[in-house]
Design a protein around this motif. Structure first.
Motif, PDB file in Angstrom:
ATOM      1  N   GLU A  20       0.877  -1.174   0.000  1.00 19.19           N
ATOM      2  CA  GLU A  20       0.000   0.000   0.000  1.00 19.19           C
ATOM      3  C   GLU A  20       0.912   1.221   0.000  1.00 19.19           C
ATOM      4  OE1 GLU A  20      -3.175   0.081  -0.311  1.00 19.19           O
ATOM      5  OE2 GLU A  20      -3.568  -2.066  -0.039  1.00 19.19           O
ATOM      6  N   PRO A  21       0.894   2.019  -1.084  1.00 19.27           N
ATOM      7  CA  PRO A  21       1.825   3.152  -1.154  1.00 19.27           C
ATOM      8  C   PRO A  21       1.796   4.035   0.095  1.00 19.27           C
ATOM      9  CG  PRO A  21       0.789   2.827  -3.274  1.00 19.27           C
ATOM     10  CD  PRO A  21       0.126   1.861  -2.338  1.00 19.27           C
ATOM     11  N   GLN A  22       0.615   4.333   0.605  1.00 20.55           N
ATOM     12  CA  GLN A  22       0.557   5.194   1.789  1.00 20.55           C
ATOM     13  C   GLN A  22       1.305   4.570   2.974  1.00 20.55           C
ATOM     14  OE1 GLN A  22      -3.384   6.269   3.076  1.00 20.55           O
ATOM     15  NE2 GLN A  22      -2.603   7.668   4.633  1.00 20.55           N
ATOM     16  N   CYS A  30      11.353   6.734   5.096  1.00 18.50           N
ATOM     17  CA  CYS A  30      11.965   7.415   3.955  1.00 18.50           C
ATOM     18  C   CYS A  30      11.574   8.887   3.958  1.00 18.50           C
ATOM     19  CB  CYS A  30      11.526   6.748   2.653  1.00 18.50           C
ATOM     20  SG  CYS A  30       9.729   6.597   2.485  1.00 18.50           S
ATOM     21  N   PHE A  31      12.379   9.692   3.302  1.00 16.72           N
ATOM     22  CA  PHE A  31      12.161  11.137   3.358  1.00 16.72           C
ATOM     23  C   PHE A  31      12.041  11.789   1.984  1.00 16.72           C
ATOM     24  CE2 PHE A  31      14.712   9.865   7.098  1.00 16.72           C
ATOM     25  CZ  PHE A  31      13.776  10.155   8.080  1.00 16.72           C
ATOM     26  N   ARG A  32      12.230  11.016   0.917  1.00 18.69           N
ATOM     27  CA  ARG A  32      12.221  11.626  -0.413  1.00 18.69           C
ATOM     28  C   ARG A  32      11.045  11.168  -1.260  1.00 18.69           C
ATOM     29  NH1 ARG A  32      17.134  13.143  -3.710  1.00 18.69           N
ATOM     30  NH2 ARG A  32      15.888  15.031  -3.870  1.00 18.69           N
ATOM     31  N   TRP A  33      10.019  10.652  -0.624  1.00 17.86           N
ATOM     32  CA  TRP A  33       8.808  10.269  -1.335  1.00 17.86           C
ATOM     33  C   TRP A  33       7.705  11.234  -0.940  1.00 17.86           C
ATOM     34  CZ3 TRP A  33       8.110   6.646  -5.075  1.00 17.86           C
ATOM     35  CH2 TRP A  33       9.171   5.756  -5.291  1.00 17.86           C
ATOM     36  N   ILE A  34       7.193  11.969  -1.924  1.00 15.95           N
ATOM     37  CA  ILE A  34       6.232  13.031  -1.633  1.00 15.95           C
ATOM     38  C   ILE A  34       4.868  12.672  -2.217  1.00 15.95           C
ATOM     39  CG2 ILE A  34       5.762  15.510  -1.891  1.00 15.95           C
ATOM     40  CD1 ILE A  34       8.295  14.896  -0.243  1.00 15.95           C
ATOM     41  N   GLY A  39      -2.906  11.359  -4.901  1.00 17.66           N
ATOM     42  CA  GLY A  39      -2.702  10.261  -3.953  1.00 17.66           C
ATOM     43  C   GLY A  39      -1.525   9.363  -4.307  1.00 17.66           C
ATOM     44  N   SER A  40      -0.913   9.594  -5.464  1.00 20.50           N
ATOM     45  CA  SER A  40       0.289   8.827  -5.811  1.00 20.50           C
ATOM     46  C   SER A  40       1.490   9.431  -5.085  1.00 20.50           C
ATOM     47  CB  SER A  40       0.511   8.861  -7.330  1.00 20.50           C
ATOM     48  OG  SER A  40       0.871  10.173  -7.740  1.00 20.50           O
ATOM     49  N   TYR A  41       2.621   8.733  -5.141  1.00 16.83           N
ATOM     50  CA  TYR A  41       3.849   9.224  -4.493  1.00 16.83           C
ATOM     51  C   TYR A  41       4.953   9.306  -5.526  1.00 16.83           C
ATOM     52  CZ  TYR A  41       1.657   8.499   0.041  1.00 16.83           C
ATOM     53  OH  TYR A  41       0.814   8.572   1.120  1.00 16.83           O
ATOM     54  N   ILE A  50      10.646   8.423  -9.888  1.00 13.49           N
ATOM     55  CA  ILE A  50       9.632   7.425 -10.170  1.00 13.49           C
ATOM     56  C   ILE A  50       8.365   7.793  -9.405  1.00 13.49           C
ATOM     57  CG2 ILE A  50      10.616   5.919  -8.382  1.00 13.49           C
ATOM     58  CD1 ILE A  50       9.645   3.512  -9.939  1.00 13.49           C
ATOM     59  N   ASN A  51       7.224   7.454  -9.987  1.00 12.81           N
ATOM     60  CA  ASN A  51       5.934   7.723  -9.348  1.00 12.81           C
ATOM     61  C   ASN A  51       5.220   6.397  -9.141  1.00 12.81           C
ATOM     62  OD1 ASN A  51       2.797   8.138  -9.938  1.00 12.81           O
ATOM     63  ND2 ASN A  51       3.574   9.970  -8.923  1.00 12.81           N
ATOM     64  N   VAL A  52       4.630   6.242  -7.960  1.00 12.47           N
ATOM     65  CA  VAL A  52       3.986   4.977  -7.602  1.00 12.47           C
ATOM     66  C   VAL A  52       2.561   5.225  -7.158  1.00 12.47           C
ATOM     67  CG1 VAL A  52       4.066   2.991  -6.038  1.00 12.47           C
ATOM     68  CG2 VAL A  52       6.200   4.005  -6.848  1.00 12.47           C
ATOM     69  N   LYS A  53       1.642   4.427  -7.699  1.00  8.73           N
ATOM     70  CA  LYS A  53       0.267   4.480  -7.182  1.00  8.73           C
ATOM     71  C   LYS A  53      -0.354   3.096  -7.256  1.00  8.73           C
ATOM     72  CE  LYS A  53      -1.613   6.016 -11.577  1.00  8.73           C
ATOM     73  NZ  LYS A  53      -2.166   7.163 -12.298  1.00  8.73           N
ATOM     74  N   LYS A  54      -1.460   2.946  -6.534  1.00  9.10           N
ATOM     75  CA  LYS A  54      -2.193   1.691  -6.581  1.00  9.10           C
ATOM     76  C   LYS A  54      -3.535   1.971  -7.228  1.00  9.10           C
ATOM     77  CE  LYS A  54      -2.817  -2.472  -3.861  1.00  9.10           C
ATOM     78  NZ  LYS A  54      -2.672  -3.078  -2.532  1.00  9.10           N
TER      79      LYS A  54
END
Ligand code: 8HG
Length: 292
Positions: A20-22, A30-34, A39-41, A50-54
């Motif tokens: 679950e990305p959240q 981690c500190f570099r995922w915004i 709602g993606s990161y 890179i961008n991650v979402k579910k």
């Protein structure tokens, strides 16, 4: 897990609850995922954005390809490990871990860069997450290599020791590191002067690894444990910060036990899974405000 490549994307099917990305990006590791508006990161890892979402149960990795998935992301997201098995083992230990692993069911421990974790967790001491993120971002903008644009924003890699070579303590402080400027400068100088390979600490056993880290000013036991867990893949560690202390006092130990004793209790109880237990408990305690 099924891996599908599309244009500039990789899609992971069938990962279920185990990503679950959240949970992964907001659990404190981690500190570099915004988090983005949708709602993606978006994160910066190993000089890539890179961008991650579910979506519909699938994990979508945007701005990447199958080659990088195989060479970088599979390991970084720890996709070779079955977190269903880990959660099952932790759930069997006690009712608190049963709840905490349900709450943070989508947590995975990222396999992050040891050098970046060393500097990042020095910055984390007595600091709050938004300020830690800001300082790391400032350092990266000032000293890191420009990666390029994604979604209208420019991104910078985390600086190497070489990138930091000419930085003075004052320059570092200007990046909002506060009193930790001198510690960062000390580590950078040590690494550059001795040609030290911080990643070689991964080859040490857990105790030797934390000892090697604690030799740096600005790295105490708690910070060393975080670096060992998140950057050196030492899963038999148990970083005790204020949230972990609160949750341990709430569920496991008497009040006012020293931090080393809480740590020892947890290592004895959770064994090789201590690092995982720590992350589920940290997230559970912080999100629910346990012990406040
Ligand atoms: O994942 C973490 N575990 C623990 N034990 N401490 C952490 C994590 N992440 C994180 O940022 N911290 C610490 O919490 C650093 C700092 O002491 C405080 C601010 O978030």
């Amino acid at each position: 897990m099924n891996v599908i490549e599309e244009k500039n994307r990789v899609i992971l099917e069938g990962i279920g609850d185990d990503f679950e990305p959240q949970h992964v990006f907001d659990c404190g590791q981690c500190f570099r995922w915004i988090r983005q508006e949708d709602g993606s990161y978006t994160g910066v890892v190993q000089g890539r954005v890179i961008n991650v979402k579910k979506e519909n149960g699938n994990i979508i990795l945007d701005n990447t390809n199958k080659k990088d998935f195989e060479e970088i992301w599979f390991d970084y997201f720890d996709l070779g490990r079955d977190y269903t098995v880990i959660k099952k083992e932790l759930k069997a230990m006690d009712e608190y871990l049963d709840k905490a692993t349900d709450f943070g069911k989508g947590i995975r421990i990222l396999r992050q860069d040891g050098w970046e974790m060393l500097i990042s967790f020095i910055i984390s001491a007595n600091n709050r997450i938004p300020m830690i993120q800001r300082a790391i971002n400032n350092l990266s903008e000032k000293y890191g290599k420009c990666i390029g644009e994604y979604s209208g924003k420019t991104y910078y890699a985390f600086p190497t020791p070489e990138d930091f070579k000419n930085a003075t303590t004052e320059d570092i402080r200007a990046c909002q590191t506060g009193f930790r400027d001198k510690y960062i400068k000390g580590v950078v100088d040590y690494v550059n002067e001795n040609n030290e390979d911080i990643l070689s600490y991964r080859n040490l056993d857990t105790d030797e690894c934390t000892k090697a880290l604690i030799k740096f000013n600005g790295v105490g036991p708690k910070v060393a444990d975080c670096i060992a867990l998140f950057g050196m893949f030492k899963y038999d560690t148990f970083p005790v910060d204020v949230w972990v202390k609160r949750v341990m006092e709430e569920f496991y130990v008497e009040d006012n036990l020293s931090l080393p004793k809480i740590r020892k209790f947890a290592l004895d109880k959770f064994g090789d899974l201590a690092g995982f237990a720590q992350q589920y408990l940290f997230y559970y305690a912080r999100e629910l405000g346990i012990g406040r």
